[in-house]
Design a protein around this motif. Sequence first.
Motif, PDB file in Angstrom:
ATOM      1  N   VAL A   1      39.884  50.074  32.851  1.00  0.00           N
ATOM      2  CA  VAL A   1      39.348  49.975  34.205  1.00  0.00           C
ATOM      3  C   VAL A   1      40.058  50.933  35.162  1.00  0.00           C
ATOM      4  N   PHE A   2      41.342  51.210  34.918  1.00  0.00           N
ATOM      5  CA  PHE A   2      42.092  52.103  35.789  1.00  0.00           C
ATOM      6  C   PHE A   2      41.614  53.549  35.691  1.00  0.00           C
ATOM      7  N   HIS A   3      41.077  53.927  34.542  1.00  0.00           N
ATOM      8  CA  HIS A   3      40.785  55.331  34.271  1.00  0.00           C
ATOM      9  C   HIS A   3      39.299  55.667  34.343  1.00  0.00           C
ATOM     10  N   TYR A   4      38.455  54.697  34.013  1.00  0.00           N
ATOM     11  CA  TYR A   4      37.022  54.989  33.928  1.00  0.00           C
ATOM     12  C   TYR A   4      36.174  54.065  34.800  1.00  0.00           C
ATOM     13  N   ALA A   5      36.840  53.202  35.568  1.00  0.00           N
ATOM     14  CA  ALA A   5      36.170  52.396  36.601  1.00  0.00           C
ATOM     15  C   ALA A   5      35.037  51.540  36.063  1.00  0.00           C
ATOM     16  N   GLN A   6      35.203  51.042  34.842  1.00  0.00           N
ATOM     17  CA  GLN A   6      34.184  50.139  34.306  1.00  0.00           C
ATOM     18  C   GLN A   6      34.466  48.741  34.848  1.00  0.00           C
TER      19      GLN A   6
ATOM     20  N   GLU B   1      35.990  25.456  61.091  1.00  0.00           N
ATOM     21  CA  GLU B   1      35.807  26.059  62.405  1.00  0.00           C
ATOM     22  C   GLU B   1      34.480  26.823  62.444  1.00  0.00           C
ATOM     23  N   PRO B   2      33.808  26.866  63.596  1.00  0.00           N
ATOM     24  CA  PRO B   2      32.553  27.614  63.703  1.00  0.00           C
ATOM     25  C   PRO B   2      32.727  29.074  63.272  1.00  0.00           C
ATOM     26  N   GLY B   3      31.814  29.555  62.458  1.00  0.00           N
ATOM     27  CA  GLY B   3      31.836  30.949  62.023  1.00  0.00           C
ATOM     28  C   GLY B   3      32.755  31.243  60.855  1.00  0.00           C
ATOM     29  N   THR B   4      33.428  30.226  60.314  1.00  0.00           N
ATOM     30  CA  THR B   4      34.341  30.446  59.188  1.00  0.00           C
ATOM     31  C   THR B   4      33.707  29.982  57.880  1.00  0.00           C
ATOM     32  N   SER B   5      34.260  30.450  56.780  1.00  0.00           N
ATOM     33  CA  SER B   5      33.749  30.080  55.455  1.00  0.00           C
ATOM     34  C   SER B   5      34.802  30.439  54.422  1.00  0.00           C
ATOM     35  N   LEU B   6      34.526  30.111  53.168  1.00  0.00           N
ATOM     36  CA  LEU B   6      35.390  30.510  52.056  1.00  0.00           C
ATOM     37  C   LEU B   6      34.693  31.634  51.319  1.00  0.00           C
ATOM     38  N   TYR B   7      35.245  32.830  51.403  1.00  0.00           N
ATOM     39  CA  TYR B   7      34.666  33.983  50.710  1.00  0.00           C
ATOM     40  C   TYR B   7      35.040  33.914  49.234  1.00  0.00           C
ATOM     41  N   ILE B   8      34.066  34.194  48.372  1.00  0.00           N
ATOM     42  CA  ILE B   8      34.252  34.110  46.918  1.00  0.00           C
ATOM     43  C   ILE B   8      34.008  35.475  46.306  1.00  0.00           C
ATOM     44  N   ARG B   9      34.958  35.959  45.533  1.00  0.00           N
ATOM     45  CA  ARG B   9      34.844  37.283  44.922  1.00  0.00           C
ATOM     46  C   ARG B   9      34.903  37.159  43.394  1.00  0.00           C
ATOM     47  N   PRO B  10      33.747  37.079  42.715  1.00  0.00           N
ATOM     48  CA  PRO B  10      33.738  37.190  41.256  1.00  0.00           C
ATOM     49  C   PRO B  10      33.777  38.676  40.863  1.00  0.00           C
ATOM     50  N   PHE B  11      34.506  39.007  39.813  1.00  0.00           N
ATOM     51  CA  PHE B  11      34.507  40.400  39.338  1.00  0.00           C
ATOM     52  C   PHE B  11      34.823  40.447  37.852  1.00  0.00           C
ATOM     53  N   ILE B  12      34.452  41.557  37.233  1.00  0.00           N
ATOM     54  CA  ILE B  12      34.689  41.770  35.801  1.00  0.00           C
ATOM     55  C   ILE B  12      35.308  43.147  35.633  1.00  0.00           C
ATOM     56  N   ILE B  13      36.366  43.224  34.820  1.00  0.00           N
ATOM     57  CA  ILE B  13      37.021  44.511  34.560  1.00  0.00           C
ATOM     58  C   ILE B  13      37.133  44.746  33.055  1.00  0.00           C
ATOM     59  N   ALA B  14      37.066  46.034  32.684  1.00  0.00           N
ATOM     60  CA  ALA B  14      37.282  46.429  31.295  1.00  0.00           C
ATOM     61  C   ALA B  14      38.770  46.374  30.989  1.00  0.00           C
ATOM     62  N   THR B  15      39.142  45.764  29.857  1.00  0.00           N
ATOM     63  CA  THR B  15      40.569  45.529  29.590  1.00  0.00           C
ATOM     64  C   THR B  15      41.099  46.183  28.319  1.00  0.00           C
ATOM     65  N   ASP B  16      40.295  46.985  27.616  1.00  0.00           N
ATOM     66  CA  ASP B  16      40.851  47.706  26.463  1.00  0.00           C
ATOM     67  C   ASP B  16      42.006  48.586  26.912  1.00  0.00           C
ATOM     68  N   ALA B  17      43.104  48.568  26.173  1.00  0.00           N
ATOM     69  CA  ALA B  17      44.231  49.466  26.443  1.00  0.00           C
ATOM     70  C   ALA B  17      44.000  50.725  25.613  1.00  0.00           C
ATOM     71  N   SER B  18      43.209  51.626  26.155  1.00  0.00           N
ATOM     72  CA  SER B  18      42.788  52.793  25.378  1.00  0.00           C
ATOM     73  C   SER B  18      42.229  53.851  26.315  1.00  0.00           C
TER      74      SER B  18
ATOM     75  N   SER C   1      36.668  44.734  25.318  1.00  0.00           N
ATOM     76  CA  SER C   1      37.193  43.490  25.883  1.00  0.00           C
ATOM     77  C   SER C   1      37.097  43.555  27.406  1.00  0.00           C
ATOM     78  N   TYR C   2      36.919  42.379  28.022  1.00  0.00           N
ATOM     79  CA  TYR C   2      36.738  42.301  29.478  1.00  0.00           C
ATOM     80  C   TYR C   2      37.385  41.032  30.000  1.00  0.00           C
ATOM     81  N   LEU C   3      37.634  41.038  31.308  1.00  0.00           N
ATOM     82  CA  LEU C   3      38.137  39.854  31.998  1.00  0.00           C
ATOM     83  C   LEU C   3      37.216  39.550  33.167  1.00  0.00           C
ATOM     84  N   PHE C   4      36.724  38.310  33.198  1.00  0.00           N
ATOM     85  CA  PHE C   4      35.956  37.810  34.334  1.00  0.00           C
ATOM     86  C   PHE C   4      36.904  36.983  35.189  1.00  0.00           C
TER      87      PHE C   4
END
Length: 354
Positions: free
Chosen positions: A61-66, A129-146, A154-157
Amino acid sequence: MNEFPIERAKQLKPKPDPKTLVFGHNFTDYMFLMNYDAGQGWHDGRIVPYGPLQLDPSTMVFHYAQEVFEGMKAYRRPDGGVQLFRPMDNVRRLNDSCERLCIPALPEDVALDAIKALVKVEEDWVPSEPGTSLYIRPFIIATDASLGVHASHSYLFCVICCPVGAYYKEGINPVRIYVENEDVRAVRGGTGYTKCGGNYAASIRAGERAEGQGYAQVLWLDGVERKYIEEVGSMNVMFKVDGKVITPKLTGSVLPGITRRSCLELMRHWGMDVEERLITAQELFDAAKAGKLEEAWGTGTAAVVSPVGEMGWNDEHAVINGGAIGALTQKLYDTLTGIQWGTLEDPYGWTVRV
């Protein structure tokens, strides 16, 4: 419903003052993790204490932004309960992004149950409070060390959460946006319709130029002819011109926003004249000169509905509705947030209780 084991944190964090929340700065006690390995599929979904991820320097993920991500919110209802807004739409859009980035799709029921389970654990973090909420950020990254340009095996959700207030410091007050002529955000056939980090990284330079001139956001033009309006930085965009609402059609280089879809469905339900089509910047500035550009606003999960009070393009400037929020923009904001926070009835089946 899928159930997931929970590793309890040894110590819980103090919660921030809900009256002074800053978007994206305070994260909750827990996060959701699930792994993917070729031949095994998605496995080992779990809720663990929020903390650093240990990754090899060669992780792909660091090198190819998958990687891909989503943005959604949990809202505190007047009765004290918590609800999500169109969460399955987010899950399906995440999988659409996965398909483009060659990432294995998540089982929809597992992904939605994971989000609901994490929000349930973090229910005390959902502000009221008015105008507030809980922001949720799901993401998936490629985790092969290569190193090597190919799809990972391999991936991590991961799902993380943070309590938030208004996305823009202006709140619901109109913002100033600038039409970008030099850089482009995306082209058809690329990744513009997905939520992947590369799209946003490519937008930073233009965003900083706009900010330096006193604008809150960039209004992007298409990447080929450089004349058709596409979207505003982190939002889709809509205009009311001579009584008709127009918005850029989804050509493959525009993000199919869930708030965008909701606004279109609301306005059509109200019997309004709404059109999705190609729109040139010249058309908008000509309409402004003729006094026909009545309102403009952005739509997105983070800001919900954000009125546009002024647009700049080259040496031209268009002040919209006297720089004040328009009646339709206000109605959309009030209706959407009313449904999201549970203060208005939801006749569309958009909300899901946690």
